[in-house]
Design a protein around this motif. Sequence first.
Motif, PDB file in Angstrom:
ATOM      1  N   PHE A 296     -94.667 -54.566  17.672  1.00  0.00           N
ATOM      2  CA  PHE A 296     -94.602 -55.557  18.758  1.00  0.00           C
ATOM      3  C   PHE A 296     -95.006 -54.914  20.083  1.00  0.00           C
ATOM      4  O   PHE A 296     -95.700 -55.521  20.886  1.00  0.00           O
ATOM      5  CB  PHE A 296     -93.181 -56.130  18.859  1.00  0.00           C
ATOM      6  N   TYR A 297     -94.598 -53.656  20.303  1.00  0.00           N
ATOM      7  CA  TYR A 297     -94.882 -52.960  21.558  1.00  0.00           C
ATOM      8  C   TYR A 297     -96.149 -52.097  21.505  1.00  0.00           C
ATOM      9  O   TYR A 297     -96.506 -51.472  22.493  1.00  0.00           O
ATOM     10  CB  TYR A 297     -93.688 -52.088  21.960  1.00  0.00           C
TER      11      TYR A 297
ATOM     12  N   GLU B 168     -89.168 -58.227  17.040  1.00  0.00           N
ATOM     13  CA  GLU B 168     -89.915 -57.252  16.240  1.00  0.00           C
ATOM     14  C   GLU B 168     -89.855 -57.514  14.748  1.00  0.00           C
ATOM     15  O   GLU B 168     -90.757 -57.122  14.016  1.00  0.00           O
ATOM     16  CB  GLU B 168     -89.370 -55.843  16.495  1.00  0.00           C
TER      17      GLU B 168
ATOM     18  N   ASN C 174     -96.956 -59.781  14.532  1.00  0.00           N
ATOM     19  CA  ASN C 174     -95.796 -60.495  15.077  1.00  0.00           C
ATOM     20  C   ASN C 174     -96.228 -61.905  15.461  1.00  0.00           C
ATOM     21  O   ASN C 174     -96.521 -62.166  16.623  1.00  0.00           O
ATOM     22  CB  ASN C 174     -95.232 -59.785  16.319  1.00  0.00           C
TER      23      ASN C 174
ATOM     24  N   SER D 141     -91.257 -65.197  19.445  1.00  0.00           N
ATOM     25  CA  SER D 141     -91.606 -64.721  18.113  1.00  0.00           C
ATOM     26  C   SER D 141     -91.315 -65.849  17.127  1.00  0.00           C
ATOM     27  O   SER D 141     -90.195 -66.362  17.096  1.00  0.00           O
ATOM     28  CB  SER D 141     -90.772 -63.492  17.766  1.00  0.00           C
TER      29      SER D 141
END
Length: 181
Positions: A162-163, A153, A78, A110
């Motif tokens: 992303f997480y 994302e 990302n 992002s």
Amino acid sequence: MFKKTSILYSLFFFFLMSAVSAQETPKESLKDSTRGEYTIYVNNPSFIPIWQARIKLERRFKETNYLALSLNWYHMTNPGAQAYLEYRKSIYEKKVMELFLFVKAGAGESFTNGGTYALLGAGFGEQFHFGKHFSLQVSEGLKYCPVLQGDVEAGSGFGGLFYITGPGAVIDLNVNLGWTF
């Protein structure tokens, strides 16, 4: 573009103001300390430099209190940038090792879709001092990154990274090499 720039400038201004307006002057509060007042860190230089890069400037304003401004760039899953302020409190210190607690807050963007997010985190860490100027800092914690606008994302090709491994990773692990002056 205006929001990104103003967030970064606001964080930088807050960092400078806190350094200038400390109640106790650094020379008085640190006069018996063998360590310097400022430390500059680079993140994960030998582990995954193509994945992310970080530079962090930390100011020690009392013997056990630190304030740091961190700027991060993510390149792989990302692509984006992130900036945050981190407050660190030393809870145990020996000559070569220090244990600390930290909290941090900031924002990120992002690059793929222009989405923005907030950042809140907390945890603990260890810092190892090698001589007067060199240190290794390892921190472990949790981070929460709610989306403020857009999509953060998309563009990675892998939903949810992303997480997990990206800028918004819930588990926040960092290794930093530092130079104190």
